[in-house]
Design an enzyme around this catalytic site. Structure first.
Site: not given
Ligand SMILES: NC(=O)c1ccc[n+]([C@@H]2O[C@H](COP(=O)([O-])OP(=O)(O)OC[C@H]3O[C@@H](n4cnc5c(N)ncnc54)[C@H](OP(=O)(O)O)[C@@H]3O)[C@@H](O)[C@H]2O)c1
Length: 416
Positions: A18, A131, A185, A200
């Site tokens: 994201v 959405i 996730e 959600k």
């Molecule tokens: N993926 C989707 O399609 C989607 C859709 C809607 C909502 N979301 C929500 O959006 C959020 C992010 O999802 P994502 O898919 O982008 O996750 P992701 O690809 O696993 O990336 C997570 C990011 O968070 C960083 N992080 C984790 N713990 C941290 C901390 N304590 N301090 C600072 N940075 C930290 C990680 O750092 P590093 O890079 O150093 O590992 C990484 O950059 C989640 O809450 C998820 O539920 C995701």
């Protein structure tokens, strides 16, 4: 890192699926005119697509920087996300978040902090990906009562179900594909177990009905025990299996909430929601049913929703929770649910727990049932059903009738 000279400085937490998506959107939309101050991440060893000067590993560097106008919390760790959002709101800052687990768990407290310290919290990206469901419930349906909001809210589960259905993939193989494409996730149990949809749904309910529902209050069952037997059964009655989140209010202002696999018939809009797409049906009292469909996950669709929140917050937009205190809606615990169940024929189901349990057919060691059960009983039975790898899906009374007609040899195990 500058898009163009600007007074607006954005601090981003997280540069995964994201965070990168938001960054790409900001690079592409020239009019954004936002300077990304710094991006806070966790892993110092990780290879990045930006120079190391773009990053910090210390959240306080963003939280205490008074020159930062707005924050975007896009990290995967719900506990750390809670700490970040809480501290930002206590300082009266504007923050947008995509972390539905954190938001659903702590919403009442975060809203109190928002009110007390005059900060702003927006979270469109946390529900239904691209959405704009929260904005529609907040703005367009702010004054019309709603009867129902339901739909497919988890892109990863829907992707798995679609791939199994269309390409005959096994559950494990389809889950692996969803993970590789970044739809799932970090912990896939959140998606396939229905927890993500529950979170959600709780956020939707706060805006649609003005009721505070805790995730643990929602009846939930996932798709992780599904097999090709269930898909074939659904196909035989002209249906598909979808993980459906439902919030319905009856004429007595009782609210019924659940996240369950469901057999959706061809007449339902959800039948045609495939892959990582999400679909939400809104049923207002006067306007008639409306259906919204869009990408529920993925880097750019979710980044787009975060950008929509950032730009709205910069224009002074805040959620007002228009249905809070307008109608005395109460969360109902007891209601009857009709089910399809599939289990090994050697297993004896606890018939006494069901209002009705009918064995539909049995072949090659697999037994199929239709049943009806009280929601609270199902809630207490669901851990046993999951442990025994039994699959269940909600069916309508019409589907139960249709199944019985097609299987005249139905054997009533118990009927009361
Ligand atoms: N993926 C989707 O399609 C989607 C859709 C809607 C909502 N979301 C929500 O959006 C959020 C992010 O999802 P994502 O898919 O982008 O996750 P992701 O690809 O696993 O990336 C997570 C990011 O968070 C960083 N992080 C984790 N713990 C941290 C901390 N304590 N301090 C600072 N940075 C930290 C990680 O750092 P590093 O890079 O150093 O590992 C990484 O950059 C989640 O809450 C998820 O539920 C995701």
């Amino acid at each position: 890192m500058k898009n163009k000279p600007s007074d607006i400085r954005l601090g981003i937490f997280g540069f995964g699926c994201v965070g990168q998506g938001l960054y790409d959107v900001l690079q592409t939309i020239e009019a954004a005119g936002i300077e990304v101050a710094k991006i806070c991440v966790k892993d110092k060893e990780k290879l990045r697509s930006l120079p190391s000067s773009a990053f910090t590993y210390n959240p306080q560097e963003l939280l205490q920087d008074e020159s930062i106008t707005i924050l975007a919390e896009l990290i995967s760790d719900a506990e750390d996300a809670y700490g970040i959002v809480k501290q930002a709101l206590q300082a009266g800052k504007t923050i947008v978040s995509a972390n539905k687990k954190m938001l659903a768990t702590h919403l009442p407290e975060l809203l109190e902090l928002q009110q007390k310290y005059k900060g702003t919290l927006l979270y469109e990206a946390a529900v239904g990906g691209s959405i704009p469901i929260i904005r529609i419930l907040e703005s367009y349906y702010s004054s019309e009562p709603l009867q129902q909001v339901s739909g497919i809210l988890n892109g990863s589960s829907n992707f798995i179900l679609s791939k199994m259905e269309a390409e005959g993939l096994s559950y494990t193989c389809a889950l692996q594909q969803a993970q590789e494409l970044g739809f799932a996730e970090a912990d896939p149990a959140l998606d396939v177990g229905g927890f993500d949809s529950v979170n959600k749904l709780c956020l939707i309910i706060a805006h649609a009905f003005g009721v505070s529902v805790k995730p643990e209050q929602v009846l939930r069952f996932g798709i992780d025990s599904i097999t090709e037997h269930d898909l074939k059964f659904a196909e035989r009655i002209g249906a598909r299996i979808r993980l459906v989140a439902t919030a319905v209010v009856d004429s007595g202002d009782q609210l019924y909430v659940r996240v369950l696999p469901a057999l959706v018939s061809e007449q339902s809009e959800l039948y045609r929601v495939t892959n990582e797409t999400n679909g939400v049906t809104i049923a207002p009292v006067f306007a008639g049913e409306q259906f919204l469909k869009g990408r529920g996950a993925g880097s750019h669709p979710t980044g787009s929703a975060v950008w929509a929140d950032v730009s709205a917050a910069l224009s002074g937009y805040r959620y007002v929770y228009p249905k809070a205190d307008t109608r005395a809606i109460a969360l109902s615990k007891e209601y009857k649910i009709n089910l399809y169940l599939r289990c090994p024929s050697s297993l004896v189901l606890p018939a006494a727990d069901f209002i009705e349990l009918n064995k539909i057919s049995e072949s090659e060691g697999v037994a199929y049932y239709t049943a009806s059960i009280e929601s609270e009983t199902l809630k207490s039975l669901s851990a046993y059903l999951a442990a025994e790898r039994i699959f269940m899906a909600e069916i309508t009374p019409a589907q139960a009738h249709n199944i019985a007609l097609k299987n005249c040899n139905t054997e009533a195990v118990v009927y009361s």
